[in-house]
Design a protein around this motif. Structure first.
Motif, PDB file in Angstrom:
ATOM      1  N   CYS A  80       0.124   8.066  -3.233  1.00  0.00           N
ATOM      2  CA  CYS A  80      -0.605   7.137  -4.108  1.00  0.00           C
ATOM      3  C   CYS A  80       0.035   7.105  -5.500  1.00  0.00           C
ATOM      4  CB  CYS A  80      -2.076   7.502  -4.192  1.00  0.00           C
ATOM      5  SG  CYS A  80      -2.426   9.216  -4.660  1.00  0.00           S
ATOM      6  N   THR A 105      -4.388   2.773  -1.510  1.00  0.00           N
ATOM      7  CA  THR A 105      -4.719   3.009  -0.106  1.00  0.00           C
ATOM      8  C   THR A 105      -4.954   1.691   0.625  1.00  0.00           C
ATOM      9  OG1 THR A 105      -5.742   5.127  -0.649  1.00  0.00           O
ATOM     10  CG2 THR A 105      -6.297   4.175   1.471  1.00  0.00           C
ATOM     11  N   HIS A 160      -6.655  11.170  -6.208  1.00  0.00           N
ATOM     12  CA  HIS A 160      -6.097   9.849  -5.908  1.00  0.00           C
ATOM     13  C   HIS A 160      -5.723   9.102  -7.181  1.00  0.00           C
ATOM     14  CE1 HIS A 160      -5.388   6.275  -3.561  1.00  0.00           C
ATOM     15  NE2 HIS A 160      -6.418   5.615  -4.053  1.00  0.00           N
ATOM     16  N   CYS A 165      -4.697   5.502  -9.056  1.00  0.00           N
ATOM     17  CA  CYS A 165      -4.791   4.045  -9.050  1.00  0.00           C
ATOM     18  C   CYS A 165      -4.163   3.542 -10.346  1.00  0.00           C
ATOM     19  CB  CYS A 165      -6.250   3.591  -8.946  1.00  0.00           C
ATOM     20  SG  CYS A 165      -7.117   4.171  -7.460  1.00  0.00           S
ATOM     21  N   ARG A 189      -8.702  -4.425  -7.315  1.00  0.00           N
ATOM     22  CA  ARG A 189     -10.163  -4.504  -7.262  1.00  0.00           C
ATOM     23  C   ARG A 189     -10.746  -4.538  -8.663  1.00  0.00           C
ATOM     24  NH1 ARG A 189     -11.237  -0.038  -2.407  1.00  0.00           N
ATOM     25  NH2 ARG A 189     -10.460  -1.366  -0.710  1.00  0.00           N
ATOM     26  N   ASP A 197       0.843  -1.189   0.000  1.00  0.00           N
ATOM     27  CA  ASP A 197       0.000   0.000   0.000  1.00  0.00           C
ATOM     28  C   ASP A 197       0.883   1.246   0.000  1.00  0.00           C
ATOM     29  OD1 ASP A 197       1.045  -0.168   2.543  1.00  0.00           O
ATOM     30  OD2 ASP A 197      -0.892  -0.214   3.572  1.00  0.00           O
ATOM     31  N   TYR A 233      -5.392  -1.664  -9.353  1.00  0.00           N
ATOM     32  CA  TYR A 233      -4.674  -1.556  -8.077  1.00  0.00           C
ATOM     33  C   TYR A 233      -5.065  -0.252  -7.394  1.00  0.00           C
ATOM     34  CZ  TYR A 233      -0.641  -0.494  -5.046  1.00  0.00           C
ATOM     35  OH  TYR A 233       0.168  -0.138  -3.992  1.00  0.00           O
ATOM     36  N   GLU A 234      -5.561  -0.380  -6.155  1.00  0.00           N
ATOM     37  CA  GLU A 234      -5.961   0.778  -5.347  1.00  0.00           C
ATOM     38  C   GLU A 234      -4.979   0.865  -4.182  1.00  0.00           C
ATOM     39  OE1 GLU A 234      -6.819   3.275  -2.865  1.00  0.00           O
ATOM     40  OE2 GLU A 234      -7.710   1.446  -2.002  1.00  0.00           O
ATOM     41  N   LEU A 273     -12.835   2.642  -5.694  1.00  0.00           N
ATOM     42  CA  LEU A 273     -11.591   3.402  -5.806  1.00  0.00           C
ATOM     43  C   LEU A 273     -11.499   4.578  -4.834  1.00  0.00           C
ATOM     44  CD1 LEU A 273     -11.012   3.443  -9.675  1.00  0.00           C
ATOM     45  CD2 LEU A 273     -10.231   1.775  -7.973  1.00  0.00           C
TER      46      LEU A 273
END
Length: 232
Positions: free
Chosen positions: A58, A198, A179, A181, A203, A51, A195-196, A219
């Motif tokens: 991010c 945090t 953010h 991703c 997902r 993460d 890919y997230e 997300l």
């Protein structure tokens, strides 16, 4: 209501700037040693959740993951083999190296932009160009998610890239971008495996959620602002 990037995309359309054609997206010449799996689920390596190290990295986590996808040198930097080094009396395992790498990338992508505000799309592209030529060229593609006319070619761009094995960084937010991703592959039923950072998870994202402006359950934020689209 348009987002900040949606207004930018509308201005581009007014001055006649059109999306590039999606034909001709080529696979990478060589693949790296990916950090991430392509199927949905928790992303863990050596007992470490993959993460983001803090609230502003991010984009850096996405760049590290994309770098590893394209170049074996990234994973070799994070996991060189042999005994873990001891720095200041503390053993530096994979988790420490992974966190330090994100912070290094964050510094390198934010030469003028304040680090507290994350990473701009242009900073992301510039870092990839300078540091990971094996990933191929990317361009910033602003998105007007209030326009079905703009979303249709955008979805086609992302699908063409993912089908060719080229991950696509995506920027989501509220009315302002918030953010990063990373879309990795097209999965079952046409969902994007994303890919997230945090959560440290991949997902499954239904691309129809983009047009509904309802991405938050998967997300974290509802609105799509931009993608980094591969160029050839």
């Amino acid at each position: 209501m348009r987002t900040v990037c949606g207004f930018g995309r509308a201005v581009q359309a007014l001055v006649g700037r059109r999306p590039l054609a999606v034909d001709g997206v080529r696979p990478l010449v060589a693949r790296g040693l990916p950090l991430l799996s392509t199927g949905p689920g928790d992303q863990v390596r050596d007992g470490v959740r993959l993460d983001q190290v803090d609230a502003t990295t991010c984009g850096s986590a996405v760049l590290v993951a994309l770098s590893a996808w394209a170049s074996a040198a990234e994973l070799e930097r994070l996991d060189p083999g042999g005994a873990d080094p001891v720095v200041g009396g503390v053993r530096q395992g994979f988790g420490a190296r992974y966190d330090a790498r994100q912070k290094q990338v964050h510094r390198e992508t934010n030469r003028l932009w304040p680090q507290a505000l994350g990473t701009t799309p242009w900073g992301m592209v510039g870092w990839l160009t300078r540091n990971v030529p094996a990933a191929g060229r990317y361009r910033v593609r602003l998105v007007d998610d209030s326009s079905a006319q703009d979303l249709r070619p955008l979805v086609a761009e992302v699908v063409a890239a993912l089908t060719a094995g080229r991950p696509v960084p995506v920027l989501v937010g509220t009315v302002v971008p918030r953010h990063w991703c990373l879309a990795l592959t097209v999965g079952d039923g046409g969902h994007w495996n994303v890919y997230e950072p945090t959560s440290g998870q991949v997902r499954a994202v239904d691309p129809e959620l983009v047009g509904r402006r309802a991405l938050a359950p998967v997300l974290g934020f509802d609105r799509l602002h931009a993608v980094l689209s591969p160029r050839g």
